[in-house]
Each structure stands twice: as structure tokens, then as C-alpha cells.
Design an enzyme around this catalytic site. Structure first.
Site, PDB file in Angstrom:
ATOM      1  N   ARG A 181     -10.159   4.686  -1.174  1.00 33.60           N
ATOM      2  CA  ARG A 181      -9.761   3.797  -0.070  1.00 33.60           C
ATOM      3  C   ARG A 181     -10.083   4.512   1.246  1.00 33.60           C
ATOM      4  O   ARG A 181      -9.253   5.238   1.789  1.00 33.60           O
ATOM      5  CB  ARG A 181      -8.266   3.471  -0.164  1.00 33.60           C
ATOM      6  CG  ARG A 181      -7.880   2.529  -1.311  1.00 33.60           C
ATOM      7  CD  ARG A 181      -6.376   2.253  -1.296  1.00 33.60           C
ATOM      8  NE  ARG A 181      -6.009   1.120  -2.106  1.00 33.60           N
ATOM      9  CZ  ARG A 181      -5.631   1.184  -3.393  1.00 33.60           C
ATOM     10  NH1 ARG A 181      -5.597   2.351  -4.003  1.00 33.60           N
ATOM     11  NH2 ARG A 181      -5.281   0.100  -4.050  1.00 33.60           N
ATOM     12  N   ASN A 217      -4.522  -6.468  -6.952  1.00 29.92           N
ATOM     13  CA  ASN A 217      -3.377  -6.569  -6.030  1.00 29.92           C
ATOM     14  C   ASN A 217      -3.582  -7.753  -5.096  1.00 29.92           C
ATOM     15  O   ASN A 217      -2.704  -8.591  -4.917  1.00 29.92           O
ATOM     16  CB  ASN A 217      -3.225  -5.288  -5.208  1.00 29.92           C
ATOM     17  CG  ASN A 217      -3.233  -4.047  -6.074  1.00 29.92           C
ATOM     18  OD1 ASN A 217      -2.799  -4.105  -7.209  1.00 29.92           O
ATOM     19  ND2 ASN A 217      -3.761  -2.952  -5.563  1.00 29.92           N
ATOM     20  N   ASP A 218      -4.762  -7.801  -4.492  1.00 30.42           N
ATOM     21  CA  ASP A 218      -5.030  -8.930  -3.600  1.00 30.42           C
ATOM     22  C   ASP A 218      -5.336 -10.205  -4.381  1.00 30.42           C
ATOM     23  O   ASP A 218      -4.951 -11.293  -3.962  1.00 30.42           O
ATOM     24  CB  ASP A 218      -6.185  -8.596  -2.643  1.00 30.42           C
ATOM     25  CG  ASP A 218      -5.686  -7.798  -1.460  1.00 30.42           C
ATOM     26  OD1 ASP A 218      -4.615  -8.140  -0.933  1.00 30.42           O
ATOM     27  OD2 ASP A 218      -6.340  -6.816  -1.087  1.00 30.42           O
ATOM     28  N   CYS A 223      -9.845  -2.066 -10.358  1.00 34.57           N
ATOM     29  CA  CYS A 223      -9.265  -0.938  -9.613  1.00 34.57           C
ATOM     30  C   CYS A 223      -7.903  -1.276  -9.037  1.00 34.57           C
ATOM     31  O   CYS A 223      -7.278  -0.438  -8.408  1.00 34.57           O
ATOM     32  CB  CYS A 223     -10.227  -0.457  -8.528  1.00 34.57           C
ATOM     33  SG  CYS A 223     -10.556  -1.711  -7.290  1.00 34.57           S
ATOM     34  N   ARG A 259     -15.041   2.664  -1.114  1.00 34.24           N
ATOM     35  CA  ARG A 259     -14.903   1.326  -0.539  1.00 34.24           C
ATOM     36  C   ARG A 259     -14.978   1.431   0.977  1.00 34.24           C
ATOM     37  O   ARG A 259     -14.372   2.324   1.570  1.00 34.24           O
ATOM     38  CB  ARG A 259     -13.547   0.736  -0.943  1.00 34.24           C
ATOM     39  CG  ARG A 259     -13.275  -0.578  -0.250  1.00 34.24           C
ATOM     40  CD  ARG A 259     -12.020  -1.200  -0.747  1.00 34.24           C
ATOM     41  NE  ARG A 259     -10.828  -0.575  -0.195  1.00 34.24           N
ATOM     42  CZ  ARG A 259      -9.601  -0.932  -0.544  1.00 34.24           C
ATOM     43  NH1 ARG A 259      -9.415  -1.881  -1.440  1.00 34.24           N
ATOM     44  NH2 ARG A 259      -8.559  -0.351  -0.008  1.00 34.24           N
ATOM     45  N   GLU A 298     -11.506  -9.845  -5.217  1.00 40.32           N
ATOM     46  CA  GLU A 298     -10.071  -9.823  -4.920  1.00 40.32           C
ATOM     47  C   GLU A 298      -9.618 -11.086  -4.202  1.00 40.32           C
ATOM     48  O   GLU A 298      -8.510 -11.154  -3.691  1.00 40.32           O
ATOM     49  CB  GLU A 298      -9.682  -8.551  -4.168  1.00 40.32           C
ATOM     50  CG  GLU A 298     -10.453  -8.259  -2.915  1.00 40.32           C
ATOM     51  CD  GLU A 298      -9.986  -6.972  -2.218  1.00 40.32           C
ATOM     52  OE1 GLU A 298      -8.957  -6.404  -2.603  1.00 40.32           O
ATOM     53  OE2 GLU A 298     -10.663  -6.572  -1.263  1.00 40.32           O
ATOM     54  N   ARG A 338       2.002  -9.866  -0.577  1.00 42.82           N
ATOM     55  CA  ARG A 338       2.359  -8.639  -1.302  1.00 42.82           C
ATOM     56  C   ARG A 338       3.281  -7.724  -0.518  1.00 42.82           C
ATOM     57  O   ARG A 338       3.839  -6.767  -1.055  1.00 42.82           O
ATOM     58  CB  ARG A 338       1.088  -7.895  -1.760  1.00 42.82           C
ATOM     59  CG  ARG A 338       0.198  -7.442  -0.646  1.00 42.82           C
ATOM     60  CD  ARG A 338      -1.170  -7.031  -1.170  1.00 42.82           C
ATOM     61  NE  ARG A 338      -1.228  -5.643  -1.552  1.00 42.82           N
ATOM     62  CZ  ARG A 338      -2.358  -4.973  -1.735  1.00 42.82           C
ATOM     63  NH1 ARG A 338      -3.526  -5.583  -1.594  1.00 42.82           N
ATOM     64  NH2 ARG A 338      -2.356  -3.713  -2.065  1.00 42.82           N
ATOM     65  N   HIS A 373       0.825  -1.212   0.000  1.00 44.10           N
ATOM     66  CA  HIS A 373       0.000   0.000   0.000  1.00 44.10           C
ATOM     67  C   HIS A 373       0.856   1.257   0.000  1.00 44.10           C
ATOM     68  O   HIS A 373       0.425   2.308  -0.478  1.00 44.10           O
ATOM     69  CB  HIS A 373      -0.959  -0.008   1.191  1.00 44.10           C
ATOM     70  CG  HIS A 373      -2.144  -0.875   0.926  1.00 44.10           C
ATOM     71  ND1 HIS A 373      -2.260  -2.131   1.433  1.00 44.10           N
ATOM     72  CD2 HIS A 373      -3.230  -0.667   0.136  1.00 44.10           C
ATOM     73  CE1 HIS A 373      -3.384  -2.665   0.983  1.00 44.10           C
ATOM     74  NE2 HIS A 373      -3.986  -1.801   0.202  1.00 44.10           N
TER      75      HIS A 373
HETATM   76  C1  PEP Z   1      -6.584  -4.562  -4.667  1.00 46.78           C
HETATM   77  O1  PEP Z   1      -6.421  -5.448  -3.826  1.00 46.78           O
HETATM   78  O2  PEP Z   1      -6.268  -4.688  -5.876  1.00 46.78           O
HETATM   79  C2  PEP Z   1      -7.148  -3.261  -4.263  1.00 46.78           C
HETATM   80  C3  PEP Z   1      -7.508  -2.363  -5.149  1.00 46.78           C
HETATM   81  O3  PEP Z   1      -7.256  -2.998  -2.943  1.00 46.78           O
HETATM   82  P1  PEP Z   1      -5.981  -2.675  -2.000  1.00 46.78           P
HETATM   83  O4  PEP Z   1      -4.774  -2.503  -2.887  1.00 46.78           O
HETATM   84  O5  PEP Z   1      -6.298  -1.454  -1.238  1.00 46.78           O
HETATM   85  O6  PEP Z   1      -5.894  -3.900  -1.141  1.00 46.78           O
HETATM   86 MG    MG Z   2      -7.357  -5.244  -1.887  1.00 48.24          MG
END
Ligand code: PEP
Ligand code: MG
Length: 565
Positions: A300, A458-459, A506, A336, A435, A469, A192
Site C-alpha cells: 500500500r 474490503n472495498d 489481497c 499499488r 474492488e 467500511r 485501514h
Molecule cells: C481492498 O479494498 O480490499 C484493498 C486491499 O485495499 P484497501 O483495503 O487498502 O482499500
Molecule cells: Mg481498496
């Protein structure tokens, strides 16, 4: 580049070149030493100086918060200023220094403890809540006295911040007006902290290695090239010349992209999609608009909860969401709900230490376990819905039963607001993040219950490829174009469209122009990216021709079909 210029190599975030002085970030050390002093008067003067600086910092914070989140949020800092000026608080610190001949930090700590205990024991909830204020104010004074925040707030000069690593809350708290770039010894690309740097348009180089911090770098002149991930120390004339030329070309490239403002996101054969922006604060709305984003695809909201000592109230949240909605003037805004836990921590949540926090009590799980936090946020969101076009999105969904519970809470909150005669929009859409592999695999069921999907790549990548990650050591095993991840996205897109709902992306993969064509062929309706990448994605979309017959996955895997620049 001259061979004698000292250089460190890491991974770059963003596309910029920053010239400035390096400043080491000292993490606030909460430990306070007891030091016996001889001169009480000069110790008291140290305290008074720190107090003057703290009042100035609070003035700035108050002004910024008033601008971004409204009066109620800003009032917190006014309360802190009053606490700092409180005669009993000041007398206590002075008399401990004078009577016990101890350092100012220790006198502040003792005073804060005594005040906190007194407030904590009070019946009145308003007075009880002052415990957090006294602790916060005292922490600020101690940080100033120990020099641990000097490089972030006291410096007049813009700096390049250097640290071992930064937490997401530390990255969120960086003052964009004072930070040219940051460099960290550790760090991973999909953390993040990296995402925040991208979203906030702060150039960064992460993972330069521990050796960097062992150098005497504080105060050194340096150049950070976030395109290549290079950090140059004391560059000579020749090196500076080349870097300045590169900076000029980058500025020119960005300027040319501005030509695309006001143009459609349309492929050569006429398919249109939406390109939205990801934001983490009310302030970021400005850069979303400056880059011509069609909406906000991900706010976020957890960043409203970080870097503070207590939960944001319903009023504070309402003010922030309302500002975002009003700022976006009728364009779609997807907020979110709280995604805290794992790397995003706030002390006052008192979250348990977990072996595997990414698999633990985070995001929607925490909200369902602590319904009062969830309801407060939902009330604030629904109230704000009257001021724009709001969609609410829920993170980390894995099961139908979770979504059923969420929808039930939303219904209760709406009923309660109606009973209280509080107005809200009846057009609020409720969507979920895809995710987790579980959500993608049951996306056909979830699509019949949700108003939209947004893929958090990402998740989704972390959970599909079993790569934490946050852990830079497993980054070599992360293939962002892995077929498993792409198939899950394609599967979710099919489910969404079979049920007539929209699907966006996203996560950071949405900004990967080598995948834009694949995503369009999957039928992705919206891509949401860092504000300063909106026009780049528009440029990629406008160069795509979907009339060629290939499958989305072929497009993703065969570089010949890629449109990336
Ligand atoms: C993701 O997981 O891709 C996402 C957009 O949420 P975050 O990166 O805040 O976990
Ligand atoms: Mg996420």
C-alpha cells in the site's frame, strides 16, 4: 477468570496477549493558547528542554528512515535538526518569550509563522520548500511542550495505547518497538487502521465503547487479549495465571506453524497456489520474509505519503521501492499506486471535504486528476523495476476508459525515461484491483487490457453491500460471505482465466480460512495476506482436497466443506 476483575469487551485484531500499562493517546492539539508568564527564564528553559527531546526524536527517526528508506528520506530529518539549531530561529523564540513574557508554545507559533511567510515568498524552490520544515519542527516542539505526544515518543517503557480512535496515519506512525497493543473506544473491523494493526502485527482491540475512556485508565496495569477482544484492568493473580497460560499456548501454536516454512502451498490433490504478503512500509519486508511469503501481493504505497508535510519526491519513492524489491530478492512484488482519499488523508493534498468520501476523489481518480503526482510515482516505480520483479497495480478501477488513460500515462513515462537514458525493466506487469462491482461486471473487457487482477475484497464488500467500511454501526449488515460478493469474485476469476491472466485476492477475505477452499475452486492463483498469516493459510491449503465435486459457492456456503481452523 475472577469475577471481580474489571473487563471491557471489543473486537479483537490479531492473535496475541499483551501485558502492560495503559497510556492515553492525546491527539496533537494544533491550537496554541496565549499565556502571559512571569518568569521568562524558566519558560526559556522549558523551550530548551523540549528542543533537546525533539533533537533526540529526530535522531531516532533519522536512524529508522536511513535503515528503511535510504539516505535521501533520512535527510529530511537532518534538515529538521538543522532548523532546530538555527540561531535566528532560536533567537526569535527566546526574544519573544523574554520581551513579550509569553509561553514558549506561543513564541514558537509566532516564530514559525514569520519564518514560513519569509520562506514562502522566496523565488528559489529549495528555500520555498523550507516552509514545510519550519512548520513541522515547530509542530513537534509544540506537541512536546503540550505533552500531546508524550505517550508515543517520550516513554521509555512499552505501553498499551488507548484512544477514542486512530486514523490510518496515526496507526502507521506507531513505533512497533514501543507499542505492545492498542485499544480504541470506536473503530470498525475493515477500516485501514484495523488492517494496519493486522499487517504490522500489533495486537489490538477496537470498539470497546466510550465508557472505557471515561475511566481513570492512564497508567493502569492491563492485559489485552486480541483473540477474544477482551481488555482486563488490574487483573488479579488468578486471572494473570490463566492469561499467561493462554499466551504460552499461542506461542506454541505459532512455533508449530514454523514447521511449514519452506514447504509448498499445495492441496492434498496437488494444486499449487502462491501465498504472498500485504505490506505498508519498507520495514514490513522483514516480516514478509520471516513468514516465508512467496512475494508481496500488495504494497500500500500511500503510507509513504502519510504522516509528512509534503509530497515524497521521486528520489525518496525510488529508494523505498528499490529497497522492497531488493529485499524480496527477485520474488514478485506488486506495488499499488497511491490510494489516498476517504479515510487516508494528508493535509498537503488539500483534498476537499466530501459528503461521501468513499465515493469521491480517491485512489486512481485523484491520480488521473493530478497527473504530476501520478507521473512522479510511476517514474519512481519504473526506475526501481531494474532491481527486482515488479508489478504495478491500480486501485479503484471502474471503467475501461480509466485503464486506457492509465496505460497511456505509463507509456509516456517509459518513453521519457528512455529519452533520458534511464534504465528500467521491460518485464513490468500492469494489473488492476477488482474492488468495485463495476470492475467485476466488466472484468471480461478489463482482462483483455490488464496483465493481472487482484481482488480488493474490503472495498468490493463495501461497495457491493452499500456498507461504509468506516462506520461501525453498519457492521451488523456486513456479511463477508455474502453470495453477491462471492459471485463477483468468481465472475472476475472466470474472466481472468478466459484471457489467460492471473487473479489474486489481497483484501482481508483472502485470509479467511473458511473461504480458502471456495477461492481455490474458483481458480484463484494467489492469496495475499498479513505477513503473520502466511503460514496459517499455507496450513489451510495443505488440508484441502479439490477432487471432491462441489461448486465453489457450495463450498463457501456449506460449513461442512469448510477447512477453517
Ligand atoms: C481492498 O479494498 O480490499 C484493498 C486491499 O485495499 P484497501 O483495503 O487498502 O482499500
Ligand atoms: Mg481498496
Amino acid at each position: 477468570m475472577g469475577t471481580d476483575v474489571k473487563k471491557y469487551q471489543g473486537v479483537g485484531i490479531g492473535e496475541a496477549i499483551a501485558f502492560g500499562r495503559l497510556r492515553l493517546f492525546h491527539r496533537p492539539d494544533r491550537h496554541v493558547n496565549y499565556i502571559h508568564i512571569a518568569d521568562a527564564e524558566s519558560e526559556a528553559a522549558r523551550f530548551r528542554q523540549a528542543k533537546t527531546l525533539a533533537l533526540r526524536q529526530l535522531d531516532e527517526l533519522c536512524e529508522r528512515t536511513l535503515r528503511d528508506a535510504g539516505e535521501e528520506s533520512a535527510a529530511i530529518f537532518t534538515a529538521h535538526q538543522l532548523m532546530l539549531e538555527d540561531a535566528v530561529y532560536n533567537d526569535s523564540i527566546h526574544s519573544i518569550i523574554r520581551d513579550q513574557l509569553v509561553n514558549a508554545e506561543y513564541a514558537i507559533l509566532c516564530t514559525a509563522k514569520a519564518f514560513a511567510e519569509k520562506f514562502e515568498a522566496m523565488e528559489d524552490p529549495c528555500l520555498k520548500a523550507r516552509t514545510a520544515d519550519v512548520q513541522d519542527v515547530s509542530d513537534r516542539l509544540i506537541r512536546i511542550l503540550s505533552g500531546s505526544d508524550s505517550c508515543l515518543t517520550a516513554s521509555e517503557e512499552k505501553i498499551i495505547l488507548c484512544a477514542d480512535d486512530l486514523t490510518p496515519s496515526e496507526a502507521a506512525a506507531l513505533d512497533r518497538d514501543k507499542i505492545l497493543a492498542f485499544v480504541t473506544a470506536k473503530g470498525s473491523l475493515s477500516s485501514h487502521t484495523a488492517i494496519l494493526a493486522r499487517n504490522r502485527n500489533i495486537p489490538a482491540v477496537i470498539g470497546v465503547g466510550e465508557e472505557f475512556l471515561r475511566e481513570q485508565i492512564d497508567g493502569t496495569k492491563a492485559v489485552v487479549d486480541s483473540c477474544t477482544g477482551e481488555v482486563f484492568l488490574e487483573p488479579d493473580e488468578a486471572a494473570l495465571k490463566k492469561l499467561l497460560e493462554k499466551q504460552r499456548l499461542l506461542t506454541e501454536k505459532k512455533y508449530l506453524l514454523q514447521e511449514l516454512r519452506g514447504r509448498e502451498n499445495i492441496t492434498l490433490d496437488g494444486k499449487k497456489i502462491d501465498i504472498y504478503a500485504n505490506i505498508g512500509s519498507v520495514e514490513d519486508v522483514k516480516s514478509a520474509l520471516a513468514n516465508d511469503a512467496g512475494g508481496i501481493g500488495l504494497f500500500r504505497s500511500e503510507f509513504l505519503y502519510l504522516e509528512r508535510s509534503d509530497y515524497p519526491s521521486e528520489e525518496e519513492q525510488f529508494a523505498a521501492y528499490k529497497k522492497v524489491l531488493e529485499g524480496m530478492a527477485g520474488r514478485q512484488v506488486i506495488i499499488r499506486t497511491l490510494d489516498i482519499g476517504a479515510d487516508k488523508q494528508a493535509d498537503y493534498f488539500h483534498l476537499k471535504q466530501e459528503e461521501n468520501p468513499a465515493l469521491g476523489c480517491r485512489a486512481i481518480r485523484l491520480c488521473l486528476m493530478r497527473p504530476e503526482i501520478f507521473r512522479t510515482q510511476l517514474r519512481a516505480l519504473y526506475r526501481a523495476s531494474a532491481y527486482g520483479s515488479l508489478s504495478i497495480m491500480f486501485p479503484m478501477i471502474t471503467a475501461v476508459s480509466e485503464l486506457e488513460k492509465i496505460l497511456a500515462v505509463c507509456d509516456e513515462v517509459k518513453k521519457e525515461l528512455r529519452r533520458q537514458g534511464i534504465h528500467f525493466s521491460d518485464q513490468v506487469k500492469l494489473g488492476i484491483m477488482i474492488e468495485t462491482p463495476a470492475a467485476a461486471l466488466i472484468s471480461d473487457k478489463l482482462a483483455s487490457m490488464a496483465d493481472f487482477f487482484s481482488v480488493g475484497t474490503n472495498d468490493l464488500t463495501q461497495y457491493t453491500l452499500a456498507c461504509d467500511r468506516q462506520n461501525p454501526d453498519v457492521e451488523q449488515f456486513v456479511d463477508p460471505h455474502h453470495e453477491a460478493v462471492l459471485r463477483l469474485i468468481e465472475m472476475s476469476a472466470e474472466s481472468a482465466h478466459r484471457h489467460g491472466i492471473r487473479i489474486g485476492i489481497c483484501g482481508e477475505l483472502g485470509a479467511d480460512t473458511t473461504l480458502t477452499e471456495a477461492f481455490l475452486r474458483m481458480g484463484i492463483d494467489e492469496l495475499s495476506v498479513s505477513p503473520d498469516l502466511v503460514l496459517r493459510i499455507r496450513q489451510a491449503v495443505r488440508g484441502i482436497d479439490l477432487s471432491k465435486t462441489v461448486t465453489p459457492l457450495q463450498t463457501a456456503q456449506n460449513p461442512a466443506y469448510n477447512t477453517g481452523s
